[in-house]
Every structure is written in C-alpha cells, then in structure tokens.
Design a protein around this motif. Structure first.
Motif, PDB file in Angstrom:
ATOM      1  N   ASP A  79       0.606  -1.251   0.029  1.00  0.00           N
ATOM      2  CA  ASP A  79      -0.143   0.088  -0.464  1.00  0.00           C
ATOM      3  C   ASP A  79       0.697   1.250   0.298  1.00  0.00           C
ATOM      4  N   GLY A  80       0.606   1.920  -0.838  1.00  0.00           N
ATOM      5  CA  GLY A  80       0.687   4.102  -0.665  1.00  0.00           C
ATOM      6  C   GLY A  80       1.872   4.370  -2.032  1.00  0.00           C
ATOM      7  N   ARG A 112      -0.147   7.639  -3.136  1.00  0.00           N
ATOM      8  CA  ARG A 112       0.740   9.230  -1.703  1.00  0.00           C
ATOM      9  C   ARG A 112       2.100   9.050  -2.472  1.00  0.00           C
ATOM     10  N   ARG A 151     -12.649   2.388  -6.961  1.00  0.00           N
ATOM     11  CA  ARG A 151     -11.954   3.506  -7.311  1.00  0.00           C
ATOM     12  C   ARG A 151     -12.705   3.920  -9.392  1.00  0.00           C
TER      13      ARG A 151
HETATM   14 MG    MG Z   1      -4.333   2.149  -0.441  1.00  0.00          MG
END
Ligand code: MG
Ligand code: IPE
Ligand code: IPE
Length: 242
Positions: A16-17, A20, A67
């Motif tokens: 995850d990430g 960002r 999404r």
């Molecule tokens: Mg995420």
C-alpha cells in the motif's frame, strides 16, 4: 551456540501507498503503481536472498473496483505489461507464480497472461509467489462455504464432519502453511480484507514506508521485528510457564 532467530516460512504483504508516493512527487497515481511494480521485483529478490520460501502479495482487492475506472484500467494495463515483461526474469530466479482471487471478470488477454505465467513457472521451487488480484478474504470464505453447502446438499458432507481442517481445504492457499508474518506498508493499520482466515495467528508488522520505497532494508526491519516476537498460539511462554 546461540539460538538462531526464527525466520518466517510464509510472508504476506499488503503493498500500500503507491498513490501517496506519486502525489508527493506531483505525479499521477499511475506513476506510483508503476514504481510499485519495481518495488515488487526488488522485494521478491530480497525475499529469495532471505531464504523465505513463500510470499503472498495483495495487488488488487475486490473493493478496488470502487476506484475511478481510469485508475482501475491503468492498474490492470500495468499488471498485464508487468506480466509480459517480468515473468521471464522471475522464472529465471526460480519463482513459481500463482494467482489467487476471482479471475473470471478479467478480459481474455489478462487471463491468458496469468495462465501462461503459471504454466511457465509451475516447476520452480525457489520461491512460491502468490499474487492476489480481485481477491478478498471474505469472498474467499464465502466461496468455500458455498462449496461446503453444495457438498452437504448432495449428501456428501454431514454437518458434524465440518471441521476447521475441512473448511480450510476449500480456501485459497489451503496447500500452504499460513503466513507467519504479515506486512502492510503505507502506514495504515488495517487488514483491508486480505487473507482473514489464514492470518489468525500471523504476526503483524506495519511499516510507514510507502510501497514504492520498499525493498531489502524495509524487509530486513520487518524480519528483525518478527524475530523478536514470541508466538504462543494460545499457549504459555517459557517464562510464564516456569
Ligand atoms: Mg491505499
Ligand atoms: C496500493 O496503493 C495499490 C493498490 C491498492 C492497487 P494505493 O493505490 O492504495 O496508494 P495509496 O494508499 O492511495 O497511497
Ligand atoms: C489494500 O489497499 C489493497 C491492496 C494493497 C491491493 P487499499 O488502499 O485498497 O486499502 P484501504 O482502502 O486503504 O483500506
């Protein structure tokens, strides 16, 4: 001789990430997903170096369809491209690739790419890499329960014969030991519907590193954390039972 710290047999990772990571660089989220696929390659190599034989990664959850369609499309395109580009290299590293999750919803070229990768690598033994796409832990349990219900309805299973072991047989990854270590990158401290049944006694490690920055160093940190854990599985530690 000092006792060697235990090392995990099976690691599960929620990668995850990516979004960002890209946004911090003023780039579109897909740039982060691209960097994330490089991080996966690095991590696979690091896992092999650490002699861990099984790695299961969360690439796309059943909930990720929520999404925007453009992001989903880009993610799946990237996944197909990575399949075509990276599978041979993984094969040369002795990686056996297996996809988990409901693949019937994917288009034929993606399904074909997945089947070919599995076929090409099926004889490899260095690392078993399970890639979860369109996977969710609850859906996994429901699919297993459906098969159990069908067996019961046709008289092939009595209610009293339904044990944990029998249910486990119907679940994804039944043929593998459950994960010893669960890693989630990106700072969020939740499971997000990954491997729910299978991680009942898994050690959890949450890293603030965003997935595209993950690699050997962050893996080592997780392994050191794991080595310091005492796994009791409901029993007592040596110190407490003295
Ligand atoms: Mg995420
Ligand atoms: C993980 O990164 C990749 C997928 C879920 C497919 P994210 O896309 O969730 O990135 P963040 O969490 O928004 O930063
Ligand atoms: C979990 O990440 C799924 C994958 C990494 C594939 P998400 O970014 O989808 O999780 P939430 O929405 O923060 O719980």
């Amino acid at each position: 001789m000092p006792e060697l710290p235990p090392s995990p047999h099976h690691i599960a990772i929620v990668m995850d990430g990516n979004g960002r990571w890209a946004m911090r660089r003023g780039k579109p989220r897909s740039y982060g997903h691209q960097a994330g696929s490089e991080a996966l390659k690095r991590t696979v190599e690091a896992v092999i170096r650490c002699d861990v034989p099984v790695l299961t990664v969360f690439a796309f959850s059943c909930e990720n369809w929520r999404r925007p369609p453009t992001e989903v499309r880009k993610l799946l395109d990237l996944f197909l491209r990575a399949l075509n580009k990276d599978v041979r290299e993984l094969h040369e590293h002795g990686v056996r690739i297996n996809f988990i999750g409901e693949r019937s919803v994917f288009n034929p070229s993606l399904r074909e790419g997945m089947a070919q990768a599995e076929q090409l690598t099926c004889g490899n033994q260095r690392l078993q890499l399970n890639v979860a796409v369109n996977y969710s832990g609850r859906a996994d349990v429901v699919a297993a329960a459906r098969r159990i219900a069908a067996a019961a309805a046709t008289g092939n299973l009595a209610a009293e014969d339904l044990t944990e072991a029998r249910l486990n047989e119907e679940l994804t990854l039944a043929h593998l030991p459950p994960p010893d270590l669960f890693i989630r990158t990106g700072g969020e401290k939740r499971l997000s519907n990954f491997l729910l049944w299978q991680i009942a006694y898994t050690e959890l490690h949450f890293s603030d590193v965003l997935w595209p920055d993950f690699g050997g160093d962050a893996l080592e940190e997780a392994l050191i954390d794991f080595a310091g854990r005492e796994r009791r599985f409901g029993g007592l530690s040596r110190a407490r039972s003295a």
